[in-house]
Design a protein around this motif. Structure first.
Motif, mmCIF file in Angstrom:
data_model
loop_
_atom_site.group_PDB
_atom_site.id
_atom_site.type_symbol
_atom_site.label_atom_id
_atom_site.label_comp_id
_atom_site.label_asym_id
_atom_site.label_seq_id
_atom_site.Cartn_x
_atom_site.Cartn_y
_atom_site.Cartn_z
ATOM 1 N N VAL A 57 37.161 35.537 35.203
ATOM 2 C CA VAL A 57 37.397 35.000 36.539
ATOM 3 C C VAL A 57 36.067 34.983 37.300
ATOM 4 N N VAL A 58 35.860 33.928 38.098
ATOM 5 C CA VAL A 58 34.749 33.940 39.073
ATOM 6 C C VAL A 58 35.388 33.764 40.444
ATOM 7 N N TYR A 59 35.196 34.741 41.302
ATOM 8 C CA TYR A 59 35.731 34.608 42.655
ATOM 9 C C TYR A 59 34.873 33.635 43.445
ATOM 10 N N THR A 60 35.555 32.674 44.068
ATOM 11 C CA THR A 60 34.839 31.678 44.876
ATOM 12 C C THR A 60 35.438 31.660 46.280
ATOM 13 N N ASP A 61 34.649 31.159 47.215
ATOM 14 C CA ASP A 61 35.080 31.128 48.623
ATOM 15 C C ASP A 61 35.536 32.536 49.030
ATOM 16 N N TYR A 62 34.758 33.503 48.585
ATOM 17 C CA TYR A 62 35.157 34.913 48.629
ATOM 18 C C TYR A 62 34.735 35.554 49.953
ATOM 19 N N THR A 63 35.658 36.304 50.540
ATOM 20 C CA THR A 63 35.316 37.043 51.767
ATOM 21 C C THR A 63 35.409 38.536 51.446
ATOM 22 N N PRO A 64 34.242 39.182 51.318
ATOM 23 C CA PRO A 64 34.249 40.593 50.918
ATOM 24 C C PRO A 64 34.872 41.481 51.989
ATOM 25 N N LYS A 65 35.260 42.651 51.551
ATOM 26 C CA LYS A 65 35.774 43.695 52.447
ATOM 27 C C LYS A 65 36.987 43.242 53.257
ATOM 28 N N THR A 66 37.829 42.434 52.646
ATOM 29 C CA THR A 66 39.078 42.054 53.314
ATOM 30 C C THR A 66 40.243 42.564 52.465
ATOM 31 N N ASN A 67 41.392 42.718 53.109
ATOM 32 C CA ASN A 67 42.565 43.185 52.368
ATOM 33 C C ASN A 67 42.975 42.185 51.305
ATOM 34 N N ILE A 68 42.873 40.906 51.644
ATOM 35 C CA ILE A 68 43.287 39.879 50.678
ATOM 36 C C ILE A 68 42.397 39.930 49.434
ATOM 37 N N ALA A 69 41.110 40.187 49.631
ATOM 38 C CA ALA A 69 40.200 40.273 48.480
ATOM 39 C C ALA A 69 40.630 41.427 47.569
ATOM 40 N N LYS A 70 40.972 42.536 48.200
ATOM 41 C CA LYS A 70 41.380 43.723 47.441
ATOM 42 C C LYS A 70 42.671 43.445 46.651
ATOM 43 N N GLN A 71 43.603 42.798 47.351
ATOM 44 C CA GLN A 71 44.909 42.489 46.749
ATOM 45 C C GLN A 71 44.767 41.532 45.554
ATOM 46 N N VAL A 72 43.951 40.504 45.749
ATOM 47 C CA VAL A 72 43.748 39.509 44.689
ATOM 48 C C VAL A 72 43.071 40.162 43.486
ATOM 49 N N ARG A 73 42.047 40.973 43.731
ATOM 50 C CA ARG A 73 41.335 41.610 42.614
ATOM 51 C C ARG A 73 42.266 42.538 41.843
ATOM 52 N N LYS A 74 43.136 43.240 42.598
ATOM 53 C CA LYS A 74 44.071 44.169 41.960
ATOM 54 C C LYS A 74 45.037 43.411 41.033
ATOM 55 N N LYS A 75 45.547 42.278 41.536
ATOM 56 C CA LYS A 75 46.511 41.511 40.736
ATOM 57 C C LYS A 75 45.837 40.899 39.498
ATOM 58 N N ILE A 76 44.618 40.456 39.664
ATOM 59 C CA ILE A 76 43.869 39.883 38.533
ATOM 60 C C ILE A 76 43.681 40.968 37.461
ATOM 61 N N ARG A 77 43.246 42.147 37.899
ATOM 62 C CA ARG A 77 43.009 43.264 36.946
ATOM 63 C C ARG A 77 44.298 43.658 36.251
ATOM 64 N N LYS A 78 45.372 43.743 37.042
ATOM 65 C CA LYS A 78 46.679 44.178 36.512
ATOM 66 C C LYS A 78 47.174 43.233 35.415
ATOM 67 N N ASN A 79 46.757 41.970 35.507
ATOM 68 C CA ASN A 79 47.198 40.993 34.516
ATOM 69 C C ASN A 79 46.217 40.837 33.358
ATOM 70 N N GLY A 80 45.313 41.805 33.238
ATOM 71 C CA GLY A 80 44.436 41.848 32.069
ATOM 72 C C GLY A 80 43.276 40.885 32.100
ATOM 73 N N LEU A 81 42.974 40.368 33.278
ATOM 74 C CA LEU A 81 41.859 39.420 33.385
ATOM 75 C C LEU A 81 40.609 40.141 33.874
ATOM 76 N N ASP A 82 39.485 39.875 33.202
ATOM 77 C CA ASP A 82 38.209 40.430 33.656
ATOM 78 C C ASP A 82 37.541 39.435 34.595
ATOM 79 N N ALA A 83 36.765 39.980 35.513
ATOM 80 C CA ALA A 83 36.078 39.097 36.468
ATOM 81 C C ALA A 83 34.573 39.318 36.389
ATOM 82 N N MET A 84 33.824 38.267 36.694
ATOM 83 C CA MET A 84 32.373 38.396 36.810
ATOM 84 C C MET A 84 32.082 39.260 38.035
ATOM 85 N N ASP A 85 31.003 40.041 37.962
ATOM 86 C CA ASP A 85 30.595 40.832 39.141
ATOM 87 C C ASP A 85 30.095 39.911 40.253
ATOM 88 N N THR A 86 29.445 38.817 39.841
ATOM 89 C CA THR A 86 28.907 37.886 40.844
ATOM 90 C C THR A 86 30.039 37.064 41.437
#
Ligand code: ATP
Ligand code: MG
Length: 218
Positions: free
Chosen positions: A139-168
Motif C-alpha cells: 500500500v502507498v498512502y496518498t493524500d495523507y493527513t498525518p496525526k489524525t484519527n482517520i489515518a490511524k484507523q485506516v492504517r489499523k484496518k490495512i494491517r489487520k487485513n494482512g497488507l503491508d504499507a510503504m513507510d513513505t
C-alpha cells in the motif's frame, strides 16, 4: 529491469499521482523509463505526451492481451517500466499485476479505499498463484493527513487485513495537484522529498537495480 504496476480497484485513489512522482524522481536521476497506460482515460499518457516536458517512451495499451508482451518488451529497453491501470477490476488490471515485479496500491484515507485495497490485495495473491510466484505488493498512502484519527484507523484496518504499507506516504499537498497542470515534478520541498524517498524505498526492497550504479557514481 523493474516493472512497477499501480493498481487498485478504487478510482481516484492516487495511482496516476504515485506513477508521476516515481517517474519524475527516476527521470531526475537520468535513467530511462517506459510507461504503459492501460487506462482508457489515458490520464498518465496524455500528461506525459501533452503537459510534461519529460521525454518518456509511452505506450497506450487498451487490448489487455498485449499488456504482458508490451511490458516485457519495454523492460528490455528501459531501466524501469511503470504500468498505470484504471480504477476498476478488469482483465487488464490482472495482466498488469501478473507481470509486475512490484505492485503499488494507493490508498487515501477513506473506508472505500481500504475495501478496494483489500480486494486488490486478493487479486495480486491470485495473480501470483497463476504466475507461480509471489508478487510483492505494498500500500502507498496518498493524500495523507498525518496525526489524525482517520489515518490511524485506516492504517489499523490495512494491517489487520494482512497488507503491508510503504513507510513513505504522499501527504495531502497542493503540489501533487499542481503538477497535473504544470507538468513539472517538484524538485524541492516536501512533495519532491516524498517522491525521492518512495523511489529509495522501492530500491531498498530490491527493485530498481540501476540505483546501485547511481549510489556508486554519486
Ligand atoms: N497526495 C495528494 N495530495 C493532494 N491531492 C492528491 C494527492 N494524491 C492524489 N491527489 C489528487 O487526487 C485526485 C486523484 O488522483 P489520481 O488521478 O492520481 O488517482 P487515480 O487512482 O489515478 O484515479 P483514476 O482511478 O481515475 O485513474 C487527483 O486530483 C490528484 O491530484
Ligand atoms: Mg489514474
Amino acid at each position: 529491469m523493474s516493472i512497477i504496476t499501480m493498481a487498485t480497484t478504487k478510482g481516484g485513489a492516487g495511482k496516476t499521482t504515485v506513477a508521476q512522482m516515481i517517474i519524475g524522481a527516476v527521470h531526475q536521476l537520468g535513467y530511462s523509463i517506459g510507461v504503459i497506460d492501460c487506462d482508457a482515460n489515458c490520464s498518465l499518457s496524455n500528461w506525459l505526451n501533452e503537459i510534461s516536458d519529460m521525454a518518456i517512451d509511452v505506450q497506450k495499451v487498451h487490448d489487455e492481451s498485449k499488456i504482458v508482451s508490451e511490458a516485457r518488451k519495454m523492460n528490455r529497453k528501459h531501466d524501469m517500466v511503470i504500468i498505470d491501470t484504471a480504477g476498476a477490476q478488469s482483465q487488464a488490471t490482472l495482466f498488469a499485476i501478473g507481470c509486475a515485479d512490484l505492485v503499488l496500491i494507493p490508498v487515501q484515507l477513506s473506508n472505500s479505499d481500504v475495501i478496494e485495497a483489500i480486494k486488490t490485495h486478493k487479486l495480486v495473491e491470485s495473480a501470483g498463484e497463476l504466475a507461480g510466484r509471489e508478487i510483492p505488493h505494498r500500500v502507498v498512502y496518498t493524500d495523507y493527513t498525518p496525526k489524525t484519527n482517520i489515518a490511524k484507523q485506516v492504517r489499523k484496518k490495512i494491517r489487520k487485513n494482512g497488507l503491508d504499507a510503504m513507510d513513505t506516504r504522499l501527504h495531502h499537498l497542493v503540489a501533487y495537484k499542481e503538477l497535473t497542470f504544470t507538468g513539472k515534478i517538484p524538485k524541492k520541498g516536501t512533495a519532491a522529498a516524498q517522491g525521492q524517498l518512495l523511489v529509495q524505498e522501492v530500491f531498498q526492497m530490491g527493485h530498481l537495480p540501476f540505483m546501485y550504479e547511481y549510489a556508486q557514481a554519486s
